[in-house]
Motif scaffolding. Structure first.
Motif, short mmCIF file in Angstrom:
data_model
loop_
_atom_site.label_atom_id
_atom_site.label_comp_id
_atom_site.label_asym_id
_atom_site.label_seq_id
_atom_site.Cartn_x
_atom_site.Cartn_y
_atom_site.Cartn_z
N VAL A 138 13.18 17.82 9.86
CA VAL A 138 12.44 16.55 9.82
C VAL A 138 11.03 16.83 9.32
CG1 VAL A 138 11.60 14.56 11.09
CG2 VAL A 138 13.78 15.62 11.74
N CYS A 139 10.75 16.41 8.09
CA CYS A 139 9.42 16.57 7.52
C CYS A 139 8.61 15.30 7.78
CB CYS A 139 9.48 16.84 6.02
SG CYS A 139 7.85 17.00 5.25
N GLU A 140 7.58 15.40 8.61
CA GLU A 140 6.67 14.29 8.85
C GLU A 140 5.57 14.39 7.78
OE1 GLU A 140 6.73 13.46 13.55
OE2 GLU A 140 6.04 15.47 13.01
N ASN A 141 5.80 13.74 6.67
CA ASN A 141 4.88 13.81 5.53
C ASN A 141 3.72 12.86 5.79
OD1 ASN A 141 3.55 13.80 3.10
ND2 ASN A 141 5.40 13.58 1.85
N ARG A 148 8.13 13.33 -3.53
CA ARG A 148 9.10 13.29 -2.45
C ARG A 148 9.55 14.71 -2.11
NH1 ARG A 148 7.51 8.87 -2.13
NH2 ARG A 148 8.61 6.87 -2.08
N ILE A 149 9.33 15.12 -0.87
CA ILE A 149 9.75 16.44 -0.43
C ILE A 149 11.27 16.48 -0.26
CG2 ILE A 149 9.62 18.03 1.55
CD1 ILE A 149 6.63 17.09 1.77
N ALA A 150 11.87 15.34 0.06
CA ALA A 150 13.32 15.30 0.28
C ALA A 150 14.09 15.81 -0.94
CB ALA A 150 13.76 13.87 0.61
N SER A 151 13.55 15.61 -2.13
CA SER A 151 14.26 16.02 -3.35
C SER A 151 14.38 17.54 -3.45
CB SER A 151 13.54 15.48 -4.58
OG SER A 151 12.23 16.02 -4.70
N PHE A 201 20.64 19.05 7.21
CA PHE A 201 20.20 17.81 6.55
C PHE A 201 18.68 17.78 6.59
CE2 PHE A 201 19.40 13.36 5.79
CZ PHE A 201 20.48 12.89 5.07
N LEU A 202 18.06 17.24 5.53
CA LEU A 202 16.60 17.10 5.47
C LEU A 202 16.22 15.63 5.50
CD1 LEU A 202 13.68 18.09 5.06
CD2 LEU A 202 14.14 18.15 2.60
N LEU A 203 15.44 15.24 6.49
CA LEU A 203 14.93 13.88 6.62
C LEU A 203 13.42 13.92 6.40
CD1 LEU A 203 15.77 11.40 9.54
CD2 LEU A 203 13.54 11.49 8.45
N GLU A 204 12.95 13.18 5.41
CA GLU A 204 11.51 13.08 5.16
C GLU A 204 11.02 11.71 5.62
OE1 GLU A 204 8.25 13.18 1.47
OE2 GLU A 204 10.40 12.95 1.06
N GLY A 224 21.98 22.52 -1.98
CA GLY A 224 23.21 21.84 -1.60
C GLY A 224 23.09 21.08 -0.30
N ILE A 225 21.87 20.70 0.07
CA ILE A 225 21.62 19.98 1.32
C ILE A 225 21.34 18.52 1.02
CG2 ILE A 225 20.00 19.75 3.26
CD1 ILE A 225 19.67 22.76 3.26
N ASP A 226 21.99 17.65 1.72
CA ASP A 226 21.73 16.22 1.58
C ASP A 226 20.39 15.87 2.22
OD1 ASP A 226 24.15 15.77 0.30
OD2 ASP A 226 25.21 15.34 2.18
N SER A 227 19.77 14.80 1.72
CA SER A 227 18.45 14.44 2.23
C SER A 227 18.22 12.94 2.07
CB SER A 227 17.35 15.21 1.48
OG SER A 227 17.32 14.82 0.10
N VAL A 228 17.17 12.47 2.72
CA VAL A 228 16.79 11.06 2.61
C VAL A 228 15.31 10.94 2.92
CG1 VAL A 228 17.30 10.49 5.02
CG2 VAL A 228 17.42 8.71 3.28
N THR A 229 14.66 9.96 2.31
CA THR A 229 13.27 9.63 2.61
C THR A 229 13.26 8.26 3.28
OG1 THR A 229 12.39 10.89 0.75
CG2 THR A 229 10.97 9.19 1.68
N VAL A 230 12.50 8.15 4.37
CA VAL A 230 12.44 6.90 5.12
C VAL A 230 10.98 6.53 5.36
CG1 VAL A 230 12.51 8.03 7.39
CG2 VAL A 230 13.32 5.67 7.16
N ASP A 231 10.73 5.26 5.53
CA ASP A 231 9.39 4.79 5.90
C ASP A 231 9.12 5.26 7.33
OD1 ASP A 231 7.11 3.43 6.68
OD2 ASP A 231 7.77 1.48 5.97
N GLY A 232 8.28 6.27 7.46
CA GLY A 232 8.01 6.88 8.76
C GLY A 232 7.17 6.03 9.68
#
Length: 304
Positions: free
Chosen positions: A156-159, A176-179, A216-219, A185-193
């Motif tokens: 979990v990246c708290e950007n 976007r850090i999620a990219s 999984f990477l969540l930004e 080969g890891i799935d990721s998503v960026t969300v409004d934190g």
């Protein structure tokens, strides 16, 4: 819970200003990230976090009185007053460690994840870190290792747009850090934190992937509303940018949403806010009454 975290950290900063407590790194403005992700966790899940850890600890159920005791170096703190604000762990809550080394928790999360996998233990690993840590080599090494070994880790990246006193825009070209997860080969998503409900929904879906045995990477895109380390006058932050960030404050935003949807009215929200402040006041009093550790505690808990 977001109100409790905000009240706790504002009080911690006030105590520091009054010389009643050591300096601390707050997560004011990032409350929705902590609450949204941790609300999606199960009781067996484990957490590794960074120097802005109070929100994660409180959201996981930490007692604010014991947290203040730890910050003040008192015996009734989670680590008997020996960790201060930057190294708190609470095993009973599944909070394995708080690392003040930027990115330090990333590599250690792989060790914890490997342990969970090899011992067939229930629970996944959640590792919180910031955009500054994402610029460290350990971030890329850890994602690669987690992917190769199939470790059950939610990164979990708290950007929050700031790396100590330096803007994120000065240290990376990507927006976007999620990219950065894709090459591993890891799935990721960026969300409004700053949207706590969106964070919880995205974290819930991401955890389903992790529980299937894939990292999984969540930004979470947010903003650090106070300085890097108390005290800090934020003279390096553009005033207009900071004002714009305050207008997106996750607490005000969620309170407005609750009122607009008629889930809570202004009086109920004010009552909750007052209750959070009262709980924090009681926590400070508890910490002030807690004794300092005895001298014979000086070298205990140092070596296994």
């Amino acid at each position: 819970m977001m109100q409790l975290i905000r009240a706790y950290e504002e009080q911690a900063a006030a105590l520091q200003a009054e010389s009643g407590a050591p300096g601390t790194c707050t997560s004011v403005g990032q409350e929705a990230c902590a609450v949204g992700v941790i609300a999606a966790l199960g009781r067996d899940d484990l957490i590794l976090t960074n120097h802005r850890s109070a929100g994660h600890l409180l959201a996981r159920g930490a007692d604010p009185g014991r947290l203040f005791s730890e910050v003040m170096g008192r015996r009734d703190g989670y680590c008997k007053g020996k960790s201060g604000s930057l190294h708190i762990s609470a095993r009973e809550l599944g909070v394995i460690l708080t690392s003040t080394i930027v990115g330090g928790e990333l590599g250690l999360a792989c060790g914890v994840g490997l342990s969970q996998k090899m011992l067939h233990r229930a629970g996944v690993v959640v590792c919180f870190f910031g955009d500054g840590a994402a610029c460290e080599g350990r971030f890329h090494e850890s994602l690669n290792l987690a992917a190769v070994w199939g470790l059950p880790i939610l990164f979990v990246c708290e950007n929050n747009e700031w790396q100590a006193f330096v803007s994120r825009r000065e240290t990376m070209l990507a927006d976007r850090i999620a990219s950065w997860a894709a090459p591993f080969g890891i799935d990721s998503v960026t969300v409004d934190g700053n949207d706590v409900e969106a964070v919880r929904a995205v974290a819930t879906a991401a955890l389903d992937v992790v529980r299937s045995g894939k990292p999984f990477l969540l930004e979470a895109r947010t903003y650090r509303l106070r300085g890097h380390f108390e005290p800090d006058d934020q003279a390096y932050v553009d005033a207009q940018e900071l004002a714009s960030a305050w207008a997106r404050d996750p607490l005000s935003r969620f309170e407005g949403s609750l009122q607009e949807s008629r889930r809570l009215d202004a009086d109920a929200i004010a009552t909750m806010r007052a209750a959070a402040k009262s709980r924090v006041d009681a926590a400070v009093a508890y910490a002030m009454d807690s004794p300092y550790p005895a001298i014979d505690e000086l070298v205990t808990d140092v070596y296994a």
